[in-house]
Design a protein around this motif. Structure first.
Motif, PDB file in Angstrom:
ATOM      1  N   THR A   1      10.955   8.148  -7.152  1.00 14.23           N
ATOM      2  CA  THR A   1      10.371   6.900  -7.627  1.00 14.23           C
ATOM      3  C   THR A   1      11.446   5.903  -8.039  1.00 14.23           C
ATOM      4  O   THR A   1      11.380   4.734  -7.662  1.00 14.23           O
ATOM      5  CB  THR A   1       9.407   7.169  -8.803  1.00 14.23           C
TER       6      THR A   1
ATOM      7  N   SER B   1       0.775  -1.244   0.000  1.00 12.40           N
ATOM      8  CA  SER B   1       0.000   0.000   0.000  1.00 12.40           C
ATOM      9  C   SER B   1       0.804   1.290   0.000  1.00 12.40           C
ATOM     10  O   SER B   1       0.383   2.272  -0.618  1.00 12.40           O
ATOM     11  CB  SER B   1      -0.960  -0.006   1.187  1.00 12.40           C
TER      12      SER B   1
ATOM     13  N   TYR C   1      10.554   1.932 -16.325  1.00 15.59           N
ATOM     14  CA  TYR C   1       9.696   2.959 -15.722  1.00 15.59           C
ATOM     15  C   TYR C   1       9.699   4.243 -16.551  1.00 15.59           C
ATOM     16  O   TYR C   1       8.639   4.779 -16.885  1.00 15.59           O
ATOM     17  CB  TYR C   1      10.157   3.252 -14.294  1.00 15.59           C
TER      18      TYR C   1
ATOM     19  N   MET D   1       1.930   7.149  -5.133  1.00 11.73           N
ATOM     20  CA  MET D   1       1.896   7.367  -6.585  1.00 11.73           C
ATOM     21  C   MET D   1       0.508   7.858  -7.022  1.00 11.73           C
ATOM     22  O   MET D   1       0.389   8.777  -7.827  1.00 11.73           O
ATOM     23  CB  MET D   1       2.249   6.081  -7.334  1.00 11.73           C
ATOM     24  N   ILE D   2      -0.530   7.242  -6.473  1.00 11.37           N
ATOM     25  CA  ILE D   2      -1.902   7.667  -6.804  1.00 11.37           C
ATOM     26  C   ILE D   2      -2.153   9.072  -6.271  1.00 11.37           C
ATOM     27  O   ILE D   2      -2.723   9.914  -6.970  1.00 11.37           O
ATOM     28  CB  ILE D   2      -2.925   6.650  -6.251  1.00 11.37           C
TER      29      ILE D   2
ATOM     30  N   PRO E   1       2.292   2.507  -3.752  1.00 10.89           N
ATOM     31  CA  PRO E   1       1.181   2.795  -4.679  1.00 10.89           C
ATOM     32  C   PRO E   1       0.290   3.943  -4.206  1.00 10.89           C
ATOM     33  O   PRO E   1      -0.150   4.757  -5.024  1.00 10.89           O
ATOM     34  CB  PRO E   1       0.405   1.480  -4.730  1.00 10.89           C
TER      35      PRO E   1
ATOM     36  N   TYR F   1       5.910  -1.462 -10.348  1.00 15.84           N
ATOM     37  CA  TYR F   1       6.105  -1.840  -8.944  1.00 15.84           C
ATOM     38  C   TYR F   1       5.921  -3.330  -8.641  1.00 15.84           C
ATOM     39  O   TYR F   1       6.723  -3.902  -7.899  1.00 15.84           O
ATOM     40  CB  TYR F   1       5.197  -0.988  -8.054  1.00 15.84           C
TER      41      TYR F   1
ATOM     42  N   ILE G   1       3.147   2.406 -10.879  1.00 11.48           N
ATOM     43  CA  ILE G   1       2.240   1.344 -10.445  1.00 11.48           C
ATOM     44  C   ILE G   1       2.331   0.135 -11.380  1.00 11.48           C
ATOM     45  O   ILE G   1       2.219  -1.005 -10.941  1.00 11.48           O
ATOM     46  CB  ILE G   1       0.807   1.886 -10.310  1.00 11.48           C
TER      47      ILE G   1
END
Length: 173
Positions: free
Chosen positions: A87, A8, A99, A14-15, A11, A156, A153
Motif C-alpha cells: 500500500t 477503481s 496512512y 483495498m476493499i 480501491p 488515496y 481509501i
C-alpha cells in the motif's frame, strides 16, 4: 480509460483485502502481488520519473522490513505486513505517515469494537456462520486488513494517482 483504472484498481484491492480479512482472517498474497504489479504498470502509464519510482520502492522496502519485524514478534499478521508495504508503495513518502497513523486509529477503534463484541454471548441466529462466530472468539485475532484498507481509501484521493482524474473532471482549473 486511465482515469477509470486509477479510480477503481487500488480501491477495489483495498476493499477486497478488508473483506477477505474479515471473513477468513487472511489477506491473499495475490492482493499484494496485484498491488505491486499495478504500481509498476500505473507508474509507467502515468509517466512517473525514475527518481520518484525508486523512492517509492525504498519506502516499500522500509515498511516491509519493519512490518516483517512486527510479524516476527507476533504483533501483526503476515498478510497485514505485506499489504501495508504494498500500500505505501502506491502512496509514497508524502502520504505514508498519514496512512499509517489513520490505519492505527481505525485499528484501535476496531480492536475496541472487537473486545466489546467478544464480551457478549454470540447470538444463536449467527453462531453457525463460521466467520461471524470467529469474531466472537477471544482466541481469534483482529482483522486488521479492515483498518489498512479503510485508511488507504481515505488517503488515496490525495495522492498523485488522482491528478489525471481531477484534471479530467475539472478542466480549466
Amino acid at each position: 480509460m486511465l482515469q477509470a483504472a486509477l479510480v477503481s484498481f487500488f480501491p477495489f484491492l483495498m476493499i477486497y483485502s478488508a473483506f477477505s480479512d474479515l471473513v477468513s482472517m487472511t489477506i491473499p498474497n495475490k492482493v499484494s502481488l496485484a498491488l505491486i504489479a499495478g504500481f509498476v504498470l500505473f507508474a509507467w502509464w502515468t509517466g512517473m520519473d525514475l527518481e520518484t519510482f525508486v523512492w517509492h520502492w525504498a519506502l516499500f522496502a522500509a515498511v516491509l522490513v519493519a512490518s516483517i519485524a512486527l510479524f516476527a514478534f507476533g504483533h501483526i499478521g503476515g498478510g497485514d505486513a505485506k499489504l501495508a508495504a504494498a500500500t505505501v508503495l502506491w502512496l509514497g513518502w508524502d502520504h505514508a505517515l498519514s496512512y499509517l497513523f489513520i490505519a492505527s486509529l481505525i485499528g484501535a477503534a476496531l480492536t475496541l469494537v472487537m473486545m466489546r463484541l467478544r464480551g457478549n454471548i454470540i447470538p444463536g441466529s449467527v453462531e453457525k456462520v463460521e466467520w461471524i462466530a470467529r469474531l466472537y472468539r477471544a482466541d481469534s485475532g483482529i482483522p486488521y486488513g479492515i483498518a489498512l484498507g479503510a485508511a488507504a481509501i481515505v488517503i488515496y484521493p490525495q495522492t498523485r494517482w488522482m491528478e489525471p482524474v481531477f484534471n479530467l473532471a475539472l478542466p480549466g482549473m
